[in-house]
Design a protein around this motif. Structure first.
Motif, PDB file in Angstrom:
ATOM      1  N   LEU A 129       0.827  -1.210   0.000  1.00 33.52           N
ATOM      2  CA  LEU A 129       0.000   0.000   0.000  1.00 33.52           C
ATOM      3  C   LEU A 129       0.864   1.264   0.000  1.00 33.52           C
ATOM      4  O   LEU A 129       0.463   2.297   0.521  1.00 33.52           O
ATOM      5  N   HIS A 130       2.022   1.172  -0.597  1.00 30.74           N
ATOM      6  CA  HIS A 130       2.877   2.348  -0.745  1.00 30.74           C
ATOM      7  C   HIS A 130       2.398   3.256  -1.872  1.00 30.74           C
ATOM      8  O   HIS A 130       2.742   4.429  -1.909  1.00 30.74           O
ATOM      9  N   VAL A 131       1.596   2.694  -2.796  1.00 33.09           N
ATOM     10  CA  VAL A 131       0.975   3.463  -3.887  1.00 33.09           C
ATOM     11  C   VAL A 131      -0.393   2.865  -4.176  1.00 33.09           C
ATOM     12  O   VAL A 131      -0.692   1.739  -3.770  1.00 33.09           O
ATOM     13  N   ASP A 132      -1.203   3.615  -4.923  1.00 32.47           N
ATOM     14  CA  ASP A 132      -2.501   3.068  -5.322  1.00 32.47           C
ATOM     15  C   ASP A 132      -2.347   2.255  -6.611  1.00 32.47           C
ATOM     16  O   ASP A 132      -1.230   2.049  -7.093  1.00 32.47           O
ATOM     17  N   HIS A 133      -3.449   1.791  -7.171  1.00 35.80           N
ATOM     18  CA  HIS A 133      -3.373   0.882  -8.313  1.00 35.80           C
ATOM     19  C   HIS A 133      -2.852   1.559  -9.575  1.00 35.80           C
ATOM     20  O   HIS A 133      -2.468   0.885 -10.536  1.00 35.80           O
ATOM     21  N   GLN A 134      -2.810   2.896  -9.580  1.00 37.05           N
ATOM     22  CA  GLN A 134      -2.283   3.627 -10.728  1.00 37.05           C
ATOM     23  C   GLN A 134      -0.961   4.316 -10.408  1.00 37.05           C
ATOM     24  O   GLN A 134      -0.493   5.140 -11.190  1.00 37.05           O
ATOM     25  N   GLY A 135      -0.380   4.000  -9.264  1.00 43.69           N
ATOM     26  CA  GLY A 135       0.893   4.605  -8.898  1.00 43.69           C
ATOM     27  C   GLY A 135       0.776   5.905  -8.140  1.00 43.69           C
ATOM     28  O   GLY A 135       1.789   6.571  -7.902  1.00 43.69           O
TER      29      GLY A 135
END
Length: 469
Positions: free
Chosen positions: A97-103
């Motif tokens: 969870l360091h980024v969302d599904h689109q970065g």
């Protein structure tokens, strides 16, 4: 990380984390736990941490009757990754969870990604130990039904599923749906009057405390303020010495006072642990102060991830104490598990450590962490060990030129003003080795670490349940 110097340190931690955490109290003495988490509050935004602009007598009272943690870290300079660590006791990269599904750097409305339901949260650990659990406020670990708090160990939920700027009131582009207020999994309000969010949260929190006063209970109160856009009720608007930011902070202090008064009225102060913190460093451009730290929200200088933290449990945590040993938000899950007589998940690595000996003021106790790692999204930027902090990369570095590591002695230079790498090559080499261990275990940039787990994705959850998209 536990105190190991070999390259096997992270692997050893994985083994140690499989052990159940022993309790320090009998079941009948399980403390109630109240965790107050502010959004973007600065290191020096409360009086007991140096604020000269904000009146925070109730939070200051917590400090006078408890302990200030002055080297307390969250794992990210922004909210979703930080909150993932708070709930799971793990670095954001470990739980993906360091980024969302689109970065993107946080989760956004209608996103496909969220905290994996297979992760074990703080709420689930405490629920298993017999606690009633509730969250009142901002969640921000996934807004789809599969990822809501009621699927992650909380009996009750009232609040907004993401940041208060992700709606219509303060945006003209309408790229997000109307800001929803949820009761459990039902939308009960849209585009709420945010002037009254803090008051509404406070009332719901107190209602839960009164209903569960026999205990044990766990109340997680993640305020939406003072995150932009700042709002305060007419009782506080325009009354601070620091504009809208200060107004919002002072209303949070009022809320804290209302909770403390309720505990006293019910006669349960002595069996309730209250911890007050921020989810990341303060947003300086909106009015926060992180002095004497460098930087703020979003970054990996100290002002981005070292946050104010105060904890009180009368008779158990020494009054008026200060702890400057390195502690982290990841440590709360194993520490609370110990106090509740619960167990830490035995089938996965947990990065947090039990810090009860520090909180209880046991003489000579040192941090259980060999190292702490600062990530910017998916990039490892810094590592701290003891007083030393090594910067190994720069955020959003456009240049392809090699980056020369920078070393700071935080005990002498808390503002990270003087690079002393040339004077201590042996320290640089030791911290570089620790950084390499983190890269192998947690990953770095586009490389996946050996110890990473997969986040939750809507399509995966719905394929398992057979639900429609």
């Amino acid at each position: 990380m536990t105190r190991e110097t070999s390259s096997a340190a992270l692997s050893i931690l994985a083994i140690l984390s499989l052990l159940a955490v022993p309790s320090v109290v009998e079941a009948a003495e399980q403390p109630n736990i109240i965790l107050i988490n502010c959004d973007d509050l600065g290191y020096a935004d409360i009086g007991c941490f140096g604020s000269t602009k904000h009146r925070t007598p109730n939070i200051d009272r917590l400090a006078a009757e408890g302990m200030r943690l002055t080297s307390y870290y969250v794992t990210s300079g922004v909210c979703s990754p930080s909150r993932a660590s708070l709930m799971t006791g793990c670095y954001p990269r470990r739980v993906d969870l360091h980024v969302d599904h689109q970065g993107g750097w946080v989760l956004f409305p209608r996103g496909k990604k969220g905290l994996n339901p297979s992760e074990v949260t703080m709420a689930e650990v405490l629920k298993e130990a017999g606690y009633a659990t509730a969250i009142v406020g901002k969640w921000h670990l996934g807004d789809q039904p599969e990822f809501l708090p009621t699927r992650q160990g909380f009996d009750q939920y009232f609040g907004i599923p993401y940041s208060n700027d992700m709606g219509w009131t303060d945006r003209k582009d309408r790229r997000y749906p109307p800001l929803p207020v949820l009761r459990n999994e039902e939308v009960v309000d849209q585009e709420p009057d945010q002037r009254y969010l803090t008051q509404r949260y406070t009332k719901k929190a107190i209602d839960f405390i009164r209903a569960r006063s026999e205990g044990p209970f766990f109340l997680y109160l993640p305020h939406s303020m003072p995150h932009w856009p700042q709002y305060a009720s007419e009782d506080f608007a325009g009354r601070s010495a620091n504009g809208k930011w200060g107004d919002a902070v002072e209303e949070i202090d009022w809320s804290t006072g209302q909770i403390l008064e309720t505990l006293a009225e019910l006669g349960i102060e002595d069996r309730t642990l209250v911890l007050f913190m921020s989810d990341n460093g303060g947003a300086v451009r909106h009015g926060a102060s992180n002095k004497p730290l460098r930087g703020g929200k979003g970054g990996t200088y100290e002002g981005g991830q070292r946050v104010c933290c105060v904890v009180r449990w009368p008779g158990r945590i020494p009054a008026g104490a200060t702890c400057d040993e390195l502690t982290t938000s990841m440590d709360l899950l194993p520490t609370f598990a110990r106090l509740a007589g619960g167990t830490v998940p035995a089938d996965r690595t947990i990065d947090g450590q039990d810090i009860w000996s520090l909180l209880s003021g046991q003489p000579g106790t040192k941090t259980p962490h060999e190292a702490f790692f600062y990530y910017w999204m998916g990039t490892l930027e810094c590592v701290r060990s003891g007083p030393w902090k090594l910067r190994v990369a720069l955020k959003r570095r456009k240049s392809q030129e090699p980056f020369s590591p920078q070393l700071f002695n935080l005990s002498e230079d808390i503002g990270e003003a003087t690079d002393v790498a040339a004077d201590h090559p042996e320290v640089v080499a030791r911290l570089q080795k620790l950084a390499e261990q983190a890269r192998e275990e947690l990953g770095d940039d586009g490389a996946t670490g050996s110890g990473q787990r997969r986040a939750g994705f809507v399509e995966d959850a719905r394929a398992l349940t057979g639900a429609d998209d």
